[in-house]
Write a protein that holds these residues in place. Sequence first.
Motif, short mmCIF file in Angstrom:
data_model
loop_
_atom_site.label_atom_id
_atom_site.label_comp_id
_atom_site.label_asym_id
_atom_site.label_seq_id
_atom_site.Cartn_x
_atom_site.Cartn_y
_atom_site.Cartn_z
N UNK A 15 0.46 -1.15 -0.60
CA UNK A 15 -0.04 -0.28 -0.20
C UNK A 15 0.99 0.89 0.23
N UNK A 16 -0.17 1.82 -0.11
CA UNK A 16 1.28 3.60 0.12
C UNK A 16 1.28 3.96 1.90
N UNK B 104 9.01 -13.54 8.04
CA UNK B 104 9.35 -12.89 7.61
C UNK B 104 8.46 -11.67 7.09
N UNK B 105 8.87 -10.07 7.27
CA UNK B 105 7.48 -9.25 6.95
C UNK B 105 8.29 -8.64 5.62
N UNK B 106 7.25 -8.60 4.60
CA UNK B 106 7.92 -7.50 3.67
C UNK B 106 6.58 -6.63 3.47
N UNK B 107 7.24 -5.32 2.80
CA UNK B 107 6.64 -4.26 3.18
C UNK B 107 7.20 -3.45 1.85
N UNK B 108 6.00 -3.39 0.86
CA UNK B 108 5.75 -2.44 0.01
C UNK B 108 5.00 -1.98 -0.44
N UNK B 109 5.31 -0.66 -0.60
CA UNK B 109 4.94 0.66 -1.14
C UNK B 109 5.71 1.85 -1.07
N UNK B 110 5.52 2.53 -1.26
CA UNK B 110 5.45 3.87 -1.64
C UNK B 110 5.29 5.02 -0.56
N UNK B 111 6.30 6.03 -0.14
CA UNK B 111 5.83 6.99 0.34
C UNK B 111 4.84 8.16 0.06
N UNK B 112 4.18 8.05 0.77
CA UNK B 112 2.85 9.63 0.09
C UNK B 112 3.36 10.57 0.69
N UNK B 113 4.12 11.72 0.22
CA UNK B 113 4.00 12.52 0.29
C UNK B 113 5.60 13.26 1.25
N UNK C 62 7.54 9.19 7.53
CA UNK C 62 6.94 8.06 8.32
C UNK C 62 7.65 6.82 8.06
N UNK C 63 8.08 6.78 6.34
CA UNK C 63 8.54 5.39 5.87
C UNK C 63 10.18 5.58 7.13
N UNK C 64 11.02 6.28 7.07
CA UNK C 64 12.29 6.76 7.78
C UNK C 64 12.40 5.88 9.05
N UNK C 65 10.69 6.45 10.31
CA UNK C 65 10.46 6.57 11.11
C UNK C 65 10.45 4.51 11.12
N UNK C 66 10.03 4.28 10.64
CA UNK C 66 9.27 2.47 10.28
C UNK C 66 10.97 1.90 10.59
N UNK C 67 12.09 2.38 9.41
CA UNK C 67 12.92 1.87 9.30
C UNK C 67 13.57 1.66 10.34
N UNK C 68 13.56 2.70 11.14
CA UNK C 68 14.42 3.67 12.34
C UNK C 68 13.86 2.38 13.26
N UNK C 69 12.90 1.73 13.08
CA UNK C 69 12.00 0.79 14.61
C UNK C 69 12.32 0.08 13.95
N UNK C 70 12.19 -1.03 12.62
CA UNK C 70 12.36 -1.84 11.90
C UNK C 70 14.01 -2.80 12.54
N UNK C 71 14.45 -1.63 12.30
CA UNK C 71 16.38 -1.78 12.82
C UNK C 71 16.42 -1.84 14.20
N UNK C 72 15.62 -1.13 14.66
CA UNK C 72 15.65 -1.53 16.22
C UNK C 72 15.59 -2.53 16.90
N UNK C 73 14.21 -2.85 16.61
CA UNK C 73 13.68 -4.39 16.92
C UNK C 73 14.23 -5.65 16.62
#
Length: 564
Positions: free
Chosen positions: A311-312, A337-346, A352-363
Amino acid sequence: MRIGLLTEGGYPYVSGDARLWCDRLVRGLGQHEFDIYALSRSERQEDEGWVPLPSQVSRVRTAPLWTAEDDGVGYGRRARRRFAECYGELAAVLCAGPSEEPSALEADRFGSALYGLAELARDEGGLVGALRSETAVRALEHAVRAPGAARTAREARVPDLLAVAAHLERALRPLSLDWYEDDGLGSVDLCHAASGGPAALPGLLARHFSDVPLLVTEYGVRLRTHYLSATDASPSVRSLLAAFHSRLAAEIYGRAALVTAGNTHARRWQERCGADRDKIRTVYPGMDAARFAEVGESPECADPDTLVWVGRIEPTKDLISLLHAFAEIRKEEPKTRLRIIGVAAGPEGAAYLGHCKALAAQLFPDEADGLHAVGDNPVSFGEIGGPEVPALADAYASGAVTVLSSVVEGFPISLVEAMFCGRATVSTDVGAVVEAIGGTGLVVPPRNPRALAEACVTLLRDPERRERLGAAARARALELFTVEQNITAFHGIYLEIVSRHPVRRVVLDDTTGEPLPFAVPAEAHLPGRWTDSGARVVARGGPGWAAGPPVRANTPLPATEGAR
């Protein structure tokens, strides 16, 4: 029959909203003739051009909603008085404040003011200059200071009034168009607005001037969108604009022959905003099932240990809860495994995508299978069109379970795509999710990572149940959400409206100029030699002088010339 398709920021522009379903509708109804009346949202959209148009599109007329040059119309004393009266009445209705159930008197006052302005624009050649004049601002000021005005309206200051006047000028620009003559919208058998708001306003005026029936389709309720936007404006501005849009929506719903909703969630909003329940028909979006056929017919190709989200990427998708849920899933099923596929909306989506990537690297620190193997993260982020996911169907093919974690959702397109691919789904109970999936997937409350994790683990551990749910989901999608069912539904609605609300036209003899009795037979809507007539057709209620070609701001183009 001849359909006037009304769009705003959409078809036939390349980057338009609702472009796909409008294009599929026009191409699927080749037995009908379409005239496209499009309002553009930006100069960039106009520069990008149009999509290729089929032969059943006889002409396209466009007008910019994002700008309007001063028409240079000089009003006489009587015209200025008419404008002051109509605009003042409109302002008085808005200052009374929005109510959940507007009274019939308020609706009549709003309609009288709106149609009075439309008739003035038709008689004088435009309203742009008048809507930008000091008279308009003074009328608003008088209305907010009048006894009985709503408290939030009384708090409006001069900057607020200027902002409201500017918004009303933009929203009422369709009143100044030259689309409503007898060889324009007055000549069609039916107006079909692809959304509410500005797109439906030309259809409303065509009904007023020529009794052309109006069909309004909303896959996302425009009034709801307005309520959720413009949060940075002052309370006075929000109150007055909400009053205008709610009155306009009620007028559109009240005058429309039928209203179609994309789902029950949108239907409830329409009913709350004033639509008559008996007028509403639910027509689900039509999607191209062929692009998912190969994946849907081969469910065994999926990785049984992979979850997929498509999704977006934006805050309303609540990927943060999904990542926390995945942490719980990994405790029960470490190979998942979890695959998140989509592009950032604006810009907001990119942050928000950057925050999610940082959280994924931390968890989830990078993991390796052995001492000499390269570690990687169990959560991956990707985009459709890359080497790993070349097509949309490949995204759903990469996992056995598709997840939706949204806290706000209209019609869940990504879930329906997963259903076409025969995938079991786990989703949050928001918007039209339950209506879309029926009983073919698991549903959990939003913002509940533990419940989301438990549902995912249940399906990961039960491949037979996944297969049953996936097969049922694909069968449901093929039954309800295909392009064919969408086109068939609208074809039936067109016939229903025309049979109940035929446009009465007067045919004038070319020699004498007198009306010809019984000149429009019942079979006139069917193509054939009996429809080829040299007589002039004037819509009922249209003046005789309008039978000739009017002076136009933009010349209608044939589809072959206009497509670029």
